[in-house]
Design an enzyme around this catalytic site. Structure first.
Site, PDB file in Angstrom:
ATOM      1  N   HIS A 112     -20.891  -8.317 -13.382  1.00 19.49           N
ATOM      2  CA  HIS A 112     -22.312  -8.667 -13.422  1.00 19.49           C
ATOM      3  C   HIS A 112     -22.765  -8.777 -11.970  1.00 19.49           C
ATOM      4  CE1 HIS A 112     -25.787 -11.343 -14.120  1.00 19.49           C
ATOM      5  NE2 HIS A 112     -25.724 -11.012 -15.394  1.00 19.49           N
ATOM      6  N   ASP A 188     -14.919 -15.028 -13.243  1.00 12.06           N
ATOM      7  CA  ASP A 188     -16.235 -15.185 -13.851  1.00 12.06           C
ATOM      8  C   ASP A 188     -16.003 -15.253 -15.363  1.00 12.06           C
ATOM      9  OD1 ASP A 188     -18.634 -14.796 -15.114  1.00 12.06           O
ATOM     10  OD2 ASP A 188     -19.287 -13.121 -13.858  1.00 12.06           O
ATOM     11  N   GLN A 191     -18.498 -14.681 -20.119  1.00 15.43           N
ATOM     12  CA  GLN A 191     -18.443 -14.133 -21.483  1.00 15.43           C
ATOM     13  C   GLN A 191     -17.173 -14.537 -22.222  1.00 15.43           C
ATOM     14  OE1 GLN A 191     -20.985 -12.870 -22.848  1.00 15.43           O
ATOM     15  NE2 GLN A 191     -22.256 -12.408 -21.071  1.00 15.43           N
ATOM     16  N   LYS A 214     -24.001 -20.526 -22.633  1.00 11.19           N
ATOM     17  CA  LYS A 214     -23.519 -19.415 -23.482  1.00 11.19           C
ATOM     18  C   LYS A 214     -22.485 -20.007 -24.449  1.00 11.19           C
ATOM     19  CE  LYS A 214     -24.109 -16.010 -19.749  1.00 11.19           C
ATOM     20  NZ  LYS A 214     -25.162 -15.009 -19.946  1.00 11.19           N
ATOM     21  N   CYS A 351     -27.985  -6.393 -15.920  1.00  9.90           N
ATOM     22  CA  CYS A 351     -27.639  -6.949 -14.594  1.00  9.90           C
ATOM     23  C   CYS A 351     -26.250  -6.501 -14.149  1.00  9.90           C
ATOM     24  CB  CYS A 351     -27.715  -8.476 -14.588  1.00  9.90           C
ATOM     25  SG  CYS A 351     -29.359  -9.090 -14.919  1.00  9.90           S
TER      26      CYS A 351
END
Ligand code: PLP
Length: 393
Positions: A112, A188, A191, A214, A351
């Site tokens: 991202h 990261d 997700q 999220k 993104c």
């Protein structure tokens, strides 16, 4: 017992729409909203600043949320820093490490922008950045990371799950490789946390960036930076709440986590986030993963069987399904899905322009799934895309 039909009563908005955009942000359960309302209606005050009862109660709730989030991530309280979002967490690392010209960062093609731009900006300081590519389905081979590391590499920054492909990176192995070379790693986890088992101690990364809004089902404007070593970076911001002692000549910083949370934080948001992880934990992370991946893989398989529909990403995908109707702009497809069936999906470059370039497309439609989605919503998506593909192309 995990029951997605039962869960939906906690998300009133789902009665009206088919929400397939959880990779962007998840819907917020009523319990989280109520915890935030309780803050405002029953005891609102500032955190950590004051002896009065409301300040004490606020501080207790805020720090209880930190305990809950730390435990959820498999980490320690002092190492769990609240931020505004994943992006801020990553930028705090980029801004908080000491960089010298010639230092080197390894990252990947499937990041991202939030895990790419902070490193690219370091080029202004003479830092070199290597962007390792992935296979066509968005998976990066740890051996390629290994080969990209030089004796000047300071950090390897990798996403756990691609928000474009739904592919998984072996972040535990990548972290092991980084450490073997004497460099640090950043994961990261935008997700992955809340969508699959995740344990900061097991992965052992130096920095983990997590959204609150999220998979952890907290409100927007919340995130976490997990620091393995709280002395590894300097705080990005200084001011109220970060110092232990101040004179006209200088200051002595508070210990973590306080030194990293300057000013009045998002108190209601953090309290809501604490409730969010409680909610996700009660559902059961194993069941959530199984359910979401089943929906995503079923959707991907059935969409790929439609003439003129192209689906991207690996077959063992996480809860993300990118696709295109050949000949149609992804935004148009998303608009039609919304206008005709109130199906909310994302469209565009997500993104992550380098990932989109790997696919050699302008953008994709992206359906993504949460614990509250149902097989009948997959049916509706597949049927509607089929109609679009047959009537409009
Ligand atoms: N990293 C990945 C993989 C993402 O998918 C996203 C958002 O979708 C981000 C970073 C940015 O997250 P946030 O909006 O919490 O800053």
């Amino acid at each position: 017992m995990f029951d997605p039909v039962d869960i939906r009563k906690d998300f009133p908005v789902l009665g009206k729409y088919v929400y397939l955009d959880s990779a962007a942000t998840t819907q917020t359960p009523r319990q989280v909203v109520e915890a935030m309302c309780d803050y405002f209606y029953k005891y609102a005050a500032n955190h950590g600043r004051g002896a009065h009862r409301l300040a004490r109660e606020t501080t207790n709730h805020y720090e209880d949320a930190r305990e809950a989030v730390a435990e959820f991530l498999g980490g320690d309280y002092e190492h769990t820093i609240f931020t505004r979002n994943t992006t801020e967490s990553i930028n705090m690392v980029a801004l908080g490490l000491d960089w010298e010209a010639g230092d080197h960062v390894v990252t990947t093609h499937v990041e991202h922008h939030s895990n790419l731009l902070p490193w690219l900006r370091l080029k202004e300081k003479g830092v070199e950045v290597t962007v390792v590519t992935s296979d066509p389905r968005g998976t990066v081979d740890p051996c390629d990371i290994d080969r990209a590391i030089t004796d000047r590499t300071k950090l390897v920054a990798v996403t756990h799950v691609s928000n474009v492909f739904g592919s998984h990176m072996d972040v535990k192995e990548i972290t092991r490789i980084a450490h073997r070379h004497g460099c640090m790693s950043l994961v990261d986890a935008a997700q992955s946390v809340g969508h699959m088992p995740f344990d900061v101690a097991d992965i052992d990364s130096d920095f983990v960036a997590v959204p609150g809004h999220k998979g952890m089902m907290g409100p927007q404007g919340t995130g976490v930076l997990y620091l393995k070593d709280t002395d590894s970076i300097r705080p990005t911001y200084l001011g109220g709440g970060t110092v232990y002692a101040v004179t006209e000549d200088g200051y002595k910083l508070e210990n973590a986590p306080g030194r990293f949370e300057a000013g009045t934080p998002n108190i209601p948001g953090v309290i809501g986030l604490g409730k969010g992880v409680e909610y996700v934990k009660a559902l059961g992370i194993g069941d959530i993963q199984q359910h979401e991946e089943h929906l995503a893989r079923d959707a991907a398989r059935r969409l790929s069987e439609i003439d003129r529909v192209e689906v991207y990403g690996p077959s063992d995908r996480a809860a993300v399904v990118p696709f295109n109707v050949i000949g149609l702009n992804p935004h148009d497809v998303a608009m039609i899905l919304d206008e005709t069936r109130k199906i909310c999906v994302r469209s565009g470059h997500h993104c992550a322009i380098p990932s989109i370039n790997l696919l050699k497309v302008e953008g994709t439609v992206r359906a993504s799934f949460g614990a509250y989605n149902l097989p009948r919503e997959v049916d509706l998506l597949v049927d509607t895309v089929e109609q679009i593909a047959t009537t409009l192309t």
